[in-house]
Write a protein that holds these residues in place. Structure first.
Motif, mmCIF file in Angstrom:
data_model
loop_
_atom_site.group_PDB
_atom_site.id
_atom_site.type_symbol
_atom_site.label_atom_id
_atom_site.label_comp_id
_atom_site.label_asym_id
_atom_site.label_seq_id
_atom_site.Cartn_x
_atom_site.Cartn_y
_atom_site.Cartn_z
ATOM 1 N N MET A 173 0.851 -1.200 0.000
ATOM 2 C CA MET A 173 0.000 0.000 0.000
ATOM 3 C C MET A 173 0.879 1.241 0.000
ATOM 4 S SD MET A 173 -3.019 1.041 2.695
ATOM 5 C CE MET A 173 -3.954 2.540 2.474
ATOM 6 N N THR A 174 0.563 2.213 -0.845
ATOM 7 C CA THR A 174 1.331 3.436 -0.937
ATOM 8 C C THR A 174 0.994 4.371 0.214
ATOM 9 O OG1 THR A 174 1.347 3.251 -3.332
ATOM 10 C CG2 THR A 174 1.907 5.385 -2.404
ATOM 11 N N ALA A 175 2.021 4.810 0.937
ATOM 12 C CA ALA A 175 1.807 5.735 2.043
ATOM 13 C C ALA A 175 1.438 7.103 1.493
ATOM 14 C CB ALA A 175 3.069 5.836 2.895
ATOM 15 N N PRO A 176 0.486 7.809 2.145
ATOM 16 C CA PRO A 176 0.102 9.127 1.656
ATOM 17 C C PRO A 176 1.228 10.134 1.818
ATOM 18 C CG PRO A 176 -0.898 8.686 3.799
ATOM 19 C CD PRO A 176 -0.256 7.406 3.361
ATOM 20 N N SER A 177 1.231 11.142 0.950
ATOM 21 C CA SER A 177 2.223 12.200 1.070
ATOM 22 C C SER A 177 1.936 13.038 2.306
ATOM 23 C CB SER A 177 2.202 13.085 -0.179
ATOM 24 O OG SER A 177 2.571 12.357 -1.317
ATOM 25 N N THR A 178 2.971 13.575 2.890
ATOM 26 C CA THR A 178 2.835 14.445 4.047
ATOM 27 C C THR A 178 3.458 15.787 3.721
ATOM 28 O OG1 THR A 178 4.943 13.640 4.966
ATOM 29 C CG2 THR A 178 2.932 12.497 5.647
ATOM 30 N N PRO A 179 3.088 16.835 4.479
ATOM 31 C CA PRO A 179 3.682 18.146 4.224
ATOM 32 C C PRO A 179 5.208 18.064 4.244
ATOM 33 C CG PRO A 179 1.851 18.334 5.749
ATOM 34 C CD PRO A 179 2.084 16.867 5.549
ATOM 35 N N GLY A 180 5.829 18.648 3.259
ATOM 36 C CA GLY A 180 7.282 18.624 3.181
ATOM 37 C C GLY A 180 7.842 17.540 2.290
ATOM 38 N N ASP A 181 6.991 16.586 1.850
ATOM 39 C CA ASP A 181 7.487 15.499 1.007
ATOM 40 C C ASP A 181 8.030 16.019 -0.327
ATOM 41 O OD1 ASP A 181 7.132 13.447 2.763
ATOM 42 O OD2 ASP A 181 5.278 12.685 1.876
ATOM 43 N N LEU A 182 7.380 17.020 -0.896
ATOM 44 C CA LEU A 182 7.870 17.586 -2.151
ATOM 45 C C LEU A 182 9.268 18.163 -1.968
ATOM 46 C CD1 LEU A 182 7.829 18.685 -5.015
ATOM 47 C CD2 LEU A 182 6.364 20.558 -4.211
ATOM 48 N N ASP A 183 9.468 18.945 -0.913
ATOM 49 C CA ASP A 183 10.787 19.529 -0.667
ATOM 50 C C ASP A 183 11.828 18.445 -0.412
ATOM 51 O OD1 ASP A 183 9.810 22.093 -0.980
ATOM 52 O OD2 ASP A 183 9.443 22.389 1.167
ATOM 53 N N ARG A 184 11.437 17.402 0.298
ATOM 54 C CA ARG A 184 12.382 16.312 0.553
ATOM 55 C C ARG A 184 12.723 15.578 -0.735
ATOM 56 N NH1 ARG A 184 9.732 16.298 5.648
ATOM 57 N NH2 ARG A 184 7.926 15.137 4.865
ATOM 58 N N PHE A 185 11.735 15.392 -1.609
ATOM 59 C CA PHE A 185 12.005 14.743 -2.896
ATOM 60 C C PHE A 185 12.998 15.563 -3.703
ATOM 61 C CE2 PHE A 185 11.278 14.494 -7.447
ATOM 62 C CZ PHE A 185 11.420 13.134 -7.674
ATOM 63 N N GLY A 206 2.475 9.708 -5.056
ATOM 64 C CA GLY A 206 2.806 10.536 -3.900
ATOM 65 C C GLY A 206 4.299 10.831 -3.850
ATOM 66 N N TRP A 207 4.635 11.978 -3.283
ATOM 67 C CA TRP A 207 6.028 12.412 -3.255
ATOM 68 C C TRP A 207 6.899 11.511 -2.389
ATOM 69 C CZ3 TRP A 207 7.632 15.410 -6.881
ATOM 70 C CH2 TRP A 207 6.736 16.324 -7.473
ATOM 71 N N GLY A 208 6.336 11.000 -1.287
ATOM 72 C CA GLY A 208 7.118 10.111 -0.435
ATOM 73 C C GLY A 208 7.504 8.830 -1.156
ATOM 74 N N SER A 209 6.539 8.241 -1.861
ATOM 75 C CA SER A 209 6.815 7.030 -2.623
ATOM 76 C C SER A 209 7.791 7.322 -3.766
ATOM 77 C CB SER A 209 5.514 6.452 -3.179
ATOM 78 O OG SER A 209 5.752 5.278 -3.931
ATOM 79 N N ALA A 210 7.613 8.447 -4.439
ATOM 80 C CA ALA A 210 8.525 8.814 -5.524
ATOM 81 C C ALA A 210 9.948 8.976 -5.006
ATOM 82 C CB ALA A 210 8.053 10.107 -6.186
ATOM 83 N N LEU A 211 10.081 9.583 -3.832
ATOM 84 C CA LEU A 211 11.412 9.750 -3.235
ATOM 85 C C LEU A 211 12.073 8.396 -3.019
ATOM 86 C CD1 LEU A 211 12.368 12.098 -0.289
ATOM 87 C CD2 LEU A 211 13.196 9.758 -0.368
ATOM 88 N N ARG A 212 11.339 7.448 -2.440
ATOM 89 C CA ARG A 212 11.918 6.137 -2.138
ATOM 90 C C ARG A 212 12.289 5.378 -3.417
ATOM 91 N NH1 ARG A 212 7.976 6.840 1.794
ATOM 92 N NH2 ARG A 212 6.361 5.776 0.585
ATOM 93 N N LYS A 213 11.432 5.446 -4.432
ATOM 94 C CA LYS A 213 11.720 4.733 -5.681
ATOM 95 C C LYS A 213 12.946 5.297 -6.377
ATOM 96 C CE LYS A 213 6.876 3.455 -6.460
ATOM 97 N NZ LYS A 213 7.021 1.988 -6.456
ATOM 98 N N PHE A 214 13.044 6.606 -6.446
ATOM 99 C CA PHE A 214 14.209 7.201 -7.095
ATOM 100 C C PHE A 214 15.463 7.042 -6.247
ATOM 101 C CE2 PHE A 214 11.200 9.222 -9.967
ATOM 102 C CZ PHE A 214 11.909 9.198 -11.147
#
Length: 270
Positions: free
Chosen positions: A1-13, A194-202
């Motif tokens: 299951m994909t975890a939802p994005s949280t505030p700041g995920d875009l900046d972290r990505f 979601g940005w969190g999932s994108a961060l982990r995949k990349f």
């Protein structure tokens, strides 16, 4: 299951992607990126948005076109597009596997008769060459990214040496160029991962490139079903990855190393 994005995920990505590319640039190296988008058959507003991004950032977007449904209107629209090479997305994007037996969808799966399928793929190749000319790269993108070994082995005899599916890892193989990061969550509700999932995949793929620098990192999109999050991702990602000194975007035709189709009538059926 994909975890939802949280505030700041875009900046972290963005910070993570930049840090990875900085690592390569600091060593005089580059990550080789490529981008594949599936299911094109005709001009649409979504296709316009996709092409605008490719042109804005000067990167190829390889369009996996479904031959049976492909229109002359699409060919006319792409005729003068610099960054829109065409790949062959099977023949008709139809499932031939047994869902009642729990088999996953595939058009180029083990249940296909090779002679029948070979004729369809050959017809599809001829149609795409007729429509798109030199923009067409003789490479197969299997619908649902699934292909049986027997079908895969038959592709070169059809004049279709190139192949692209989806995986998070792949051993080097001539004419096979994989996609590794799909930005869409398909189950239940089709949407951006979601940005969190994108961060982990990349993060995973870019760490792998530190020891496998020659393997192109493939981005997979499907413009017809993009939500706002998908379009936002592409803009933010390309703003960094398409312009960083630690990244490069080879032309798709060079990645596949496939000779352009000169005359469809000279192809050999399976």
């Amino acid at each position: 299951m994909t975890a939802p994005s949280t505030p700041g995920d875009l900046d972290r990505f963005k910070a993570s992607l930049t840090a990875h590319l900085d690592w390569f640039a600091d060593r005089g190296q580059k990550v080789r990126f490529w981008w594949r988008d599936d299911d094109a058959i005709e001009p649409t507003p979504q296709l316009e948005q996709l092409l605008h991004l490719a042109n804005t950032h000067d990167v190829d977007v390889a369009l996996a076109v479904i031959p049976k449904q492909a229109t002359s209107a699409l060919a006319d629209r792409l005729k003068d597009e610099r960054y829109a090479p065409v790949l062959q997305h099977g023949w008709q994007h139809k499932n031939f596997q047994r869902k009642d037996l729990g088999e996953r969808a595939a058009e180029l799966g083990f249940r296909r008769d090779l002679e029948e399928l070979g004729a369809q793929l050959t017809e599809g190749k001829a149609k795409l060459h007729q429509l798109f000319g030199g923009k067409f790269i003789p490479a197969i993108v299997p619908p649902w990214n699934r292909i049986s070994p027997n079908v895969s082995r038959a592709l070169p005899s059809l004049g279709l040496p190139g192949l692209s599916t989806f995986t998070w890892h792949n051993f080097p193989k001539a004419h096979q160029v994989q996609c590794h990061v799909d930005i869409i969550k398909w189950k239940k509700q089709v949407r951006f991962i979601g940005w969190g999932s994108a961060l982990r995949k990349f993060d995973l793929e870019l760490c792998r490139r530190r020891t496998n620098p020659d393997e192109p990192l493939g981005l997979l999109t499907h413009h017809l079903v993009h939500d706002v999050g998908c379009w936002e991702f592409l803009q933010e990602f390309l703003t960094i990855a398409a312009h960083h000194p630690g990244a490069e975007w080879p032309e798709v035709k060079d990645l596949f190393g496939c000779t352009p189709v000169a005359d469809p009538s000279k192809s050999t059926a399976a």
